[in-house]
Design a protein around this motif. Structure first.
Motif, PDB file in Angstrom:
ATOM      1  N   ILE A 110      31.737  99.296 -11.970  1.00  0.00           N
ATOM      2  CA  ILE A 110      32.279 100.603 -11.885  1.00  0.00           C
ATOM      3  C   ILE A 110      32.282 101.030 -10.434  1.00  0.00           C
ATOM      4  CG2 ILE A 110      31.986 102.934 -12.022  1.00  0.00           C
ATOM      5  CD1 ILE A 110      30.347 102.006 -14.852  1.00  0.00           C
ATOM      6  N   SER A 111      33.483 101.225  -9.795  1.00  0.00           N
ATOM      7  CA  SER A 111      33.806 101.274  -8.401  1.00  0.00           C
ATOM      8  C   SER A 111      34.199 102.779  -8.000  1.00  0.00           C
ATOM      9  CB  SER A 111      34.841 100.642  -7.775  1.00  0.00           C
ATOM     10  OG  SER A 111      35.130 100.533  -6.568  1.00  0.00           O
ATOM     11  N   ALA A 112      33.514 103.647  -7.021  1.00  0.00           N
ATOM     12  CA  ALA A 112      34.074 104.839  -6.835  1.00  0.00           C
ATOM     13  C   ALA A 112      33.598 105.051  -5.281  1.00  0.00           C
ATOM     14  CB  ALA A 112      33.108 105.832  -7.496  1.00  0.00           C
ATOM     15  N   ALA A 113      34.873 105.753  -4.622  1.00  0.00           N
ATOM     16  CA  ALA A 113      34.455 106.169  -3.037  1.00  0.00           C
ATOM     17  C   ALA A 113      35.019 107.319  -2.672  1.00  0.00           C
ATOM     18  CB  ALA A 113      35.008 104.907  -2.430  1.00  0.00           C
ATOM     19  N   LEU A 114      34.573 108.070  -1.690  1.00  0.00           N
ATOM     20  CA  LEU A 114      35.213 109.065  -1.177  1.00  0.00           C
ATOM     21  C   LEU A 114      35.888 108.701   0.269  1.00  0.00           C
ATOM     22  CD1 LEU A 114      35.632 112.151  -0.838  1.00  0.00           C
ATOM     23  CD2 LEU A 114      33.617 112.319   0.347  1.00  0.00           C
ATOM     24  N   VAL A 115      37.257 108.938   0.200  1.00  0.00           N
ATOM     25  CA  VAL A 115      37.907 108.420   1.450  1.00  0.00           C
ATOM     26  C   VAL A 115      38.351 109.758   2.211  1.00  0.00           C
ATOM     27  CG1 VAL A 115      40.305 107.653   1.978  1.00  0.00           C
ATOM     28  CG2 VAL A 115      39.060 106.415   0.336  1.00  0.00           C
ATOM     29  N   GLU A 116      38.351 109.541   3.624  1.00  0.00           N
ATOM     30  CA  GLU A 116      38.526 110.760   4.636  1.00  0.00           C
ATOM     31  C   GLU A 116      39.415 109.785   5.600  1.00  0.00           C
ATOM     32  OE1 GLU A 116      35.685 113.591   6.289  1.00  0.00           O
ATOM     33  OE2 GLU A 116      36.164 112.338   7.850  1.00  0.00           O
ATOM     34  N   ASP A 117      40.870 110.578   5.643  1.00  0.00           N
ATOM     35  CA  ASP A 117      41.730 110.204   6.582  1.00  0.00           C
ATOM     36  C   ASP A 117      41.962 108.679   6.676  1.00  0.00           C
ATOM     37  OD1 ASP A 117      42.053 112.831   7.782  1.00  0.00           O
ATOM     38  OD2 ASP A 117      40.483 112.501   9.081  1.00  0.00           O
ATOM     39  N   GLY A 118      41.949 108.407   5.191  1.00  0.00           N
ATOM     40  CA  GLY A 118      42.383 106.830   5.341  1.00  0.00           C
ATOM     41  C   GLY A 118      41.237 105.790   4.962  1.00  0.00           C
ATOM     42  N   ARG A 119      40.086 106.313   5.330  1.00  0.00           N
ATOM     43  CA  ARG A 119      39.011 105.212   5.446  1.00  0.00           C
ATOM     44  C   ARG A 119      37.975 105.849   4.311  1.00  0.00           C
ATOM     45  NH1 ARG A 119      39.223 100.330   6.630  1.00  0.00           N
ATOM     46  NH2 ARG A 119      37.229 100.196   7.372  1.00  0.00           N
ATOM     47  N   ALA A 120      37.119 104.938   3.806  1.00  0.00           N
ATOM     48  CA  ALA A 120      35.902 105.199   3.058  1.00  0.00           C
ATOM     49  C   ALA A 120      34.732 105.843   3.740  1.00  0.00           C
ATOM     50  CB  ALA A 120      35.646 104.261   1.878  1.00  0.00           C
ATOM     51  N   VAL A 124      30.223 103.608  -3.962  1.00  0.00           N
ATOM     52  CA  VAL A 124      29.226 103.229  -4.788  1.00  0.00           C
ATOM     53  C   VAL A 124      30.000 102.006  -5.656  1.00  0.00           C
ATOM     54  CG1 VAL A 124      27.645 103.710  -6.839  1.00  0.00           C
ATOM     55  CG2 VAL A 124      27.636 105.118  -5.037  1.00  0.00           C
ATOM     56  N   LEU A 125      29.082 101.083  -5.880  1.00  0.00           N
ATOM     57  CA  LEU A 125      29.643 100.113  -6.786  1.00  0.00           C
ATOM     58  C   LEU A 125      28.663  99.690  -7.816  1.00  0.00           C
ATOM     59  CD1 LEU A 125      32.115  98.174  -7.451  1.00  0.00           C
ATOM     60  CD2 LEU A 125      30.789  96.436  -5.952  1.00  0.00           C
ATOM     61  N   PHE A 126      28.757  99.755  -9.245  1.00  0.00           N
ATOM     62  CA  PHE A 126      27.456  99.822 -10.191  1.00  0.00           C
ATOM     63  C   PHE A 126      27.904  98.558 -10.966  1.00  0.00           C
ATOM     64  CE2 PHE A 126      25.459 101.536 -13.784  1.00  0.00           C
ATOM     65  CZ  PHE A 126      24.037 100.797 -13.429  1.00  0.00           C
ATOM     66  N   ALA A 127      27.318  97.535 -11.087  1.00  0.00           N
ATOM     67  CA  ALA A 127      27.219  96.456 -12.252  1.00  0.00           C
ATOM     68  C   ALA A 127      26.190  96.739 -13.335  1.00  0.00           C
ATOM     69  CB  ALA A 127      26.838  95.043 -11.609  1.00  0.00           C
ATOM     70  N   PRO A 128      26.766  97.555 -14.427  1.00  0.00           N
ATOM     71  CA  PRO A 128      25.678  97.993 -15.487  1.00  0.00           C
ATOM     72  C   PRO A 128      24.830  96.899 -16.152  1.00  0.00           C
ATOM     73  CG  PRO A 128      27.645  99.180 -15.280  1.00  0.00           C
ATOM     74  CD  PRO A 128      28.049  97.961 -14.646  1.00  0.00           C
TER      75      PRO A 128
END
Length: 276
Positions: A110-120, A124-128
């Motif tokens: 599961i992959s999630a990021a907060l991006v600001e002005d085009g860059r993260a 978080v990357l989770f391998a359950p």
């Protein structure tokens, strides 16, 4: 202060992502190896399961509630040009490696990021299945289950541990043929995370990766001292009108430039010398 953004600090955003994605992992595991309903989407007939959709709904509700002014981009939500008006947005892949998930494999995430002005700026990357929680925030480094990680310092691609597509990219195929070990990691984000933690020395991605596959992994690589770029050495930029990327290479900083040089100098052998 009234009206202040509670996630203005990338570390606060990272903590919010860890909490939300950990719960999303529990949702994924409830459906895992339990024959979830599935179907295909788009011209490529990409697989989708009810777990993908459930996680997408959960993360969108949770993360947008934390920051209503942020935009949203996810593999399982219909895209909207409205996101282009937002300086900050969440970029999410509910299950990266859905085919691995459906097959009962362990190499999905599961992959999630907060991006600001085009860059993260937080990721978080989770391998359950293996309970591996990778996370990073801009300028604060990257960790795996709270322990700092660092990309490898190897310089010579020959004999290295690598992962990537074996067909369609002759230069990459040649490099992989010289590798000491070639791993199969079906989640693209997790493949890159393995480079960030030093388990792999390098990884390749074919053209067609999307923002949701790459945003979190890109920050992990950067904060772990590695590089993730195009074959021309350009950094990735997210939240563009078409959130799709070309062929990529990920490696520790010491090996990255030698790999770019090999990609740039590749000359196919004469037809008579090519394997039948």
């Amino acid at each position: 202060m009234p009206g202040a953004d509670p996630l203005a600090d990338p570390e606060a955003a990272r903590a919010a992502l860890v909490e939300a994605v950990a719960e999303a992992g529990d949702i994924a595991l409830r459906f895992f190896r339990a024959d979830p309903r599935s179907w295909t989407k788009g011209a490529a007939k990409s697989p989708v399961t009810e777990a993908d959709v459930a996680i997408d709904v959960f993360l969108r509700q949770r993360l947008i509630a934390r920051a209503p002014a942020y935009g949203w981009l996810s593999e399982e939500t219909q895209d909207s040009a409205e996101r282009l008006t937002r300086r900050r947005l969440w970029i999410v892949d509910p299950i990266d490696g859905t085919r691995a998930y459906m097959a009962g494999g362990t190499d999905w995430s599961i992959s999630a990021a907060l991006v600001e002005d085009g860059r993260a700026i937080a990721a978080v990357l989770f391998a359950p299945v293996s309970r591996e929680m990778f996370s990073a925030s801009r300028g604060r480094g990257a960790t795996r289950n709270g322990v700092p990680i660092r990309a490898g310092s190897r310089t010579d691609p020959a004999g290295a541990r690598m992962a990537g597509p074996k067909q369609g990219y002759p230069a990459v195929t040649t490099i992989l043929a010289d590798a000491g070990q070639v791993e199969r990691v079906r989640s693209l984000a997790l493949r890159i995370a393995r480079v960030a933690e030093g388990t792999l020395d390098a990884a390749f991605a074919g053209a067609g990766g999307n923002d949701w596959d790459l945003a979190a992994a890109d920050l992990l690589m950067h904060e772990a001292g590695g590089r993730l770029t195009t074959h021309a050495g350009a950094d990735l930029v997210f939240n563009r009108p078409k959130p799709v990327h070309g062929a990529l290479v990920a490696a520790g900083a010491a090996m990255h430039q030698p790999l770019l040089a090999r990609l740039a100098s590749f000359v196919p052998p004469p037809l008579a010398e090519r394997p039948a």
